[in-house]
Design a protein around this motif. Structure first.
Motif, PDB file in Angstrom:
ATOM      1  N   ARG A  24      -2.344  38.113  44.615  1.00 38.22           N
ATOM      2  CA  ARG A  24      -2.147  39.463  45.141  1.00 38.22           C
ATOM      3  C   ARG A  24      -3.430  39.954  45.801  1.00 38.22           C
ATOM      4  NH1 ARG A  24       1.850  42.613  44.672  1.00 38.22           N
ATOM      5  NH2 ARG A  24       3.648  41.931  43.512  1.00 38.22           N
ATOM      6  N   VAL A  25      -3.268  40.795  46.812  1.00 39.94           N
ATOM      7  CA  VAL A  25      -4.385  41.555  47.361  1.00 39.94           C
ATOM      8  C   VAL A  25      -4.127  43.017  46.999  1.00 39.94           C
ATOM      9  CG1 VAL A  25      -4.993  39.931  49.180  1.00 39.94           C
ATOM     10  CG2 VAL A  25      -3.269  41.672  49.637  1.00 39.94           C
ATOM     11  N   TRP A  26      -5.192  43.776  46.869  1.00 39.78           N
ATOM     12  CA  TRP A  26      -5.106  45.143  46.339  1.00 39.78           C
ATOM     13  C   TRP A  26      -5.830  46.120  47.236  1.00 39.78           C
ATOM     14  CZ3 TRP A  26      -2.432  46.015  41.826  1.00 39.78           C
ATOM     15  CH2 TRP A  26      -2.083  44.876  41.090  1.00 39.78           C
ATOM     16  N   ASP A  27      -5.377  47.371  47.183  1.00 39.09           N
ATOM     17  CA  ASP A  27      -6.079  48.477  47.808  1.00 39.09           C
ATOM     18  C   ASP A  27      -5.927  49.687  46.898  1.00 39.09           C
ATOM     19  OD1 ASP A  27      -7.609  49.836  49.621  1.00 39.09           O
ATOM     20  OD2 ASP A  27      -5.995  50.163  51.048  1.00 39.09           O
ATOM     21  N   PHE A  28      -6.936  50.515  46.865  1.00 43.27           N
ATOM     22  CA  PHE A  28      -6.943  51.693  45.995  1.00 43.27           C
ATOM     23  C   PHE A  28      -7.447  52.885  46.788  1.00 43.27           C
ATOM     24  CE2 PHE A  28      -7.793  47.938  43.449  1.00 43.27           C
ATOM     25  CZ  PHE A  28      -6.850  48.047  42.448  1.00 43.27           C
ATOM     26  N   ALA A  29      -7.020  54.055  46.380  1.00 43.81           N
ATOM     27  CA  ALA A  29      -7.568  55.302  46.903  1.00 43.81           C
ATOM     28  C   ALA A  29      -7.746  56.247  45.721  1.00 43.81           C
ATOM     29  CB  ALA A  29      -6.645  55.918  47.953  1.00 43.81           C
ATOM     30  N   LEU A  47      -8.655  44.242  49.007  1.00 45.23           N
ATOM     31  CA  LEU A  47      -9.575  43.565  48.105  1.00 45.23           C
ATOM     32  C   LEU A  47      -8.885  42.268  47.724  1.00 45.23           C
ATOM     33  CD1 LEU A  47     -10.601  46.610  45.933  1.00 45.23           C
ATOM     34  CD2 LEU A  47     -11.940  45.491  47.691  1.00 45.23           C
ATOM     35  N   SER A  48      -9.420  41.186  48.169  1.00 49.18           N
ATOM     36  CA  SER A  48      -8.739  39.908  48.076  1.00 49.18           C
ATOM     37  C   SER A  48      -8.888  39.274  46.706  1.00 49.18           C
ATOM     38  CB  SER A  48      -9.279  38.960  49.141  1.00 49.18           C
ATOM     39  OG  SER A  48      -8.677  37.708  49.022  1.00 49.18           O
ATOM     40  N   ASP A  49      -7.795  38.730  46.226  1.00 46.94           N
ATOM     41  CA  ASP A  49      -7.808  38.013  44.962  1.00 46.94           C
ATOM     42  C   ASP A  49      -8.207  36.557  45.136  1.00 46.94           C
ATOM     43  OD1 ASP A  49      -7.233  39.927  43.136  1.00 46.94           O
ATOM     44  OD2 ASP A  49      -5.141  39.401  42.862  1.00 46.94           O
ATOM     45  N   ASP A  50      -8.587  36.132  46.350  1.00 43.94           N
ATOM     46  CA  ASP A  50      -8.991  34.736  46.494  1.00 43.94           C
ATOM     47  C   ASP A  50     -10.475  34.559  46.156  1.00 43.94           C
ATOM     48  OD1 ASP A  50     -10.017  35.939  48.733  1.00 43.94           O
ATOM     49  OD2 ASP A  50      -9.009  34.629  50.168  1.00 43.94           O
ATOM     50  N   ASN A  51     -11.090  35.583  45.614  1.00 44.57           N
ATOM     51  CA  ASN A  51     -12.454  35.516  45.103  1.00 44.57           C
ATOM     52  C   ASN A  51     -12.385  35.350  43.589  1.00 44.57           C
ATOM     53  OD1 ASN A  51     -13.253  36.200  47.684  1.00 44.57           O
ATOM     54  ND2 ASN A  51     -13.354  38.380  47.208  1.00 44.57           N
ATOM     55  N   PRO A  52     -13.469  34.878  42.973  1.00 40.82           N
ATOM     56  CA  PRO A  52     -13.454  34.790  41.511  1.00 40.82           C
ATOM     57  C   PRO A  52     -13.388  36.162  40.843  1.00 40.82           C
ATOM     58  CG  PRO A  52     -15.250  33.499  42.433  1.00 40.82           C
ATOM     59  CD  PRO A  52     -14.642  34.268  43.560  1.00 40.82           C
ATOM     60  N   ALA A  53     -13.842  37.209  41.524  1.00 44.71           N
ATOM     61  CA  ALA A  53     -13.832  38.543  40.922  1.00 44.71           C
ATOM     62  C   ALA A  53     -13.510  39.591  41.984  1.00 44.71           C
ATOM     63  CB  ALA A  53     -15.184  38.852  40.293  1.00 44.71           C
ATOM     64  N   MET A  54     -12.898  40.659  41.544  1.00 45.10           N
ATOM     65  CA  MET A  54     -12.583  41.789  42.408  1.00 45.10           C
ATOM     66  C   MET A  54     -13.017  43.046  41.668  1.00 45.10           C
ATOM     67  SD  MET A  54      -8.875  43.242  43.586  1.00 45.10           S
ATOM     68  CE  MET A  54      -8.638  44.089  42.022  1.00 45.10           C
ATOM     69  N   SER A  55     -13.601  44.022  42.371  1.00 43.66           N
ATOM     70  CA  SER A  55     -14.060  45.241  41.726  1.00 43.66           C
ATOM     71  C   SER A  55     -13.882  46.424  42.670  1.00 43.66           C
ATOM     72  CB  SER A  55     -15.531  45.095  41.350  1.00 43.66           C
ATOM     73  OG  SER A  55     -15.973  46.215  40.630  1.00 43.66           O
ATOM     74  N   TYR A  56     -13.469  47.556  42.101  1.00 44.15           N
ATOM     75  CA  TYR A  56     -13.348  48.795  42.870  1.00 44.15           C
ATOM     76  C   TYR A  56     -13.674  49.957  41.946  1.00 44.15           C
ATOM     77  CZ  TYR A  56     -11.589  52.682  45.550  1.00 44.15           C
ATOM     78  OH  TYR A  56     -11.505  53.865  46.227  1.00 44.15           O
ATOM     79  N   ILE A  57     -14.525  50.880  42.418  1.00 43.44           N
ATOM     80  CA  ILE A  57     -14.850  52.107  41.679  1.00 43.44           C
ATOM     81  C   ILE A  57     -14.710  53.282  42.636  1.00 43.44           C
ATOM     82  CG2 ILE A  57     -16.615  53.400  40.427  1.00 43.44           C
ATOM     83  CD1 ILE A  57     -17.884  50.768  39.634  1.00 43.44           C
ATOM     84  N   CYS A  58     -14.062  54.339  42.167  1.00 43.64           N
ATOM     85  CA  CYS A  58     -13.930  55.566  42.959  1.00 43.64           C
ATOM     86  C   CYS A  58     -15.296  56.209  43.181  1.00 43.64           C
ATOM     87  CB  CYS A  58     -13.058  56.581  42.225  1.00 43.64           C
ATOM     88  SG  CYS A  58     -11.326  56.125  42.129  1.00 43.64           S
ATOM     89  N   PRO A  59     -15.427  56.989  44.246  1.00 41.29           N
ATOM     90  CA  PRO A  59     -16.645  57.798  44.402  1.00 41.29           C
ATOM     91  C   PRO A  59     -16.800  58.714  43.182  1.00 41.29           C
ATOM     92  CG  PRO A  59     -15.340  57.843  46.403  1.00 41.29           C
ATOM     93  CD  PRO A  59     -14.498  57.169  45.358  1.00 41.29           C
ATOM     94  N   HIS A  60     -18.040  59.083  42.863  1.00 44.31           N
ATOM     95  CA  HIS A  60     -18.319  59.906  41.680  1.00 44.31           C
ATOM     96  C   HIS A  60     -17.428  61.150  41.655  1.00 44.31           C
ATOM     97  CE1 HIS A  60     -20.623  61.343  38.303  1.00 44.31           C
ATOM     98  NE2 HIS A  60     -20.651  62.536  38.882  1.00 44.31           N
ATOM     99  N   GLY A  61     -16.807  61.389  40.518  1.00 47.03           N
ATOM    100  CA  GLY A  61     -15.936  62.553  40.345  1.00 47.03           C
ATOM    101  C   GLY A  61     -14.490  62.307  40.715  1.00 47.03           C
ATOM    102  N   GLY A  62     -14.165  61.094  41.161  1.00 46.17           N
ATOM    103  CA  GLY A  62     -12.793  60.780  41.551  1.00 46.17           C
ATOM    104  C   GLY A  62     -12.131  59.829  40.577  1.00 46.17           C
TER     105      GLY A  62
END
Length: 181
Positions: A60-65, A29-44
């Motif tokens: 920074r660039v990000w990744d989540f699990a 998920l690149s920080d070269d955008n004005p906004a970054m967003s990540y949401i886990c699947p429901h229940g996670g």
């Protein structure tokens, strides 16, 4: 894809939880955008955080699990921004909630981000024996952090100064189911 292989794949995903693929660079998920967003699947809830400094964008660039975290009905809310530009962060989800998503906003004049968190909770669960990690990175350093076994992410600290120094700590807790009377 036939129904059997698809069902087998779903069973494997449920048994192993939601995990990063073998090649996380394809998910940044690149920080070269004005906004970054990540949401886990429901229940996670977020269980893995990976970040790398991108020297081309000076961001920074990000990744989540995520991992399956809730068995009962949950209530979720986005926080307001928990910091201002060029400020640190010291945040924990309120009221026995877990971090299940992140969102941030970038403005070029600041070369920094404001952060929000998506916190979810179940009325049948509380968390205790919480601990903070030490700082897990240095400036511009790659990091990968997993919640320890049988724990859940509830908070984050970001140390910030204007010399590209942004260091992260995370708060995690054990789950204690409550009895509904």
């Amino acid at each position: 894809m036939s129904a059997l292989p698809l069902a087998l794949l779903l069973c494997v995903l449920l048994i192993r939880g939601w995990e990063l693929p073998e090649d996380p660079e394809n998910r940044w998920l690149s920080d070269d955008n004005p906004a970054m967003s990540y949401i886990c699947p429901h229940g996670g809830s977020i269980s893995v955080i990976v970040s790398q400094y991108n020297t081309k964008t000076n961001e920074r660039v990000w990744d989540f699990a995520c991992k399956a975290s809730f068995k009962m009905r949950i209530h979720c809310n986005w926080t307001k921004y928990v910091n201002r530009f060029d400020e640190g962060i010291n945040f924990s989800c309120p009221g026995n909630a877990l971090i299940c998503g992140v969102r941030n906003l970038h403005l070029d004049p600041y070369k920094d981000r404001k952060w929000r968190f998506y916190c979810c909770k179940s009325d049948q669960t509380c968390y205790a024996n919480c601990k903070w990690t030490p700082y897990i990175n240095h400036a511009e350093e790659y990091f990968s952090w997993n919640t320890p076994n049988d724990t859940f992410l509830v908070g984050a600290v970001r140390y910030h100064n204007n010399t590209k120094q942004r260091r992260w700590q995370y708060r995690y807790c054990e789950e204690f189911p409550t009895t509904v009377v």
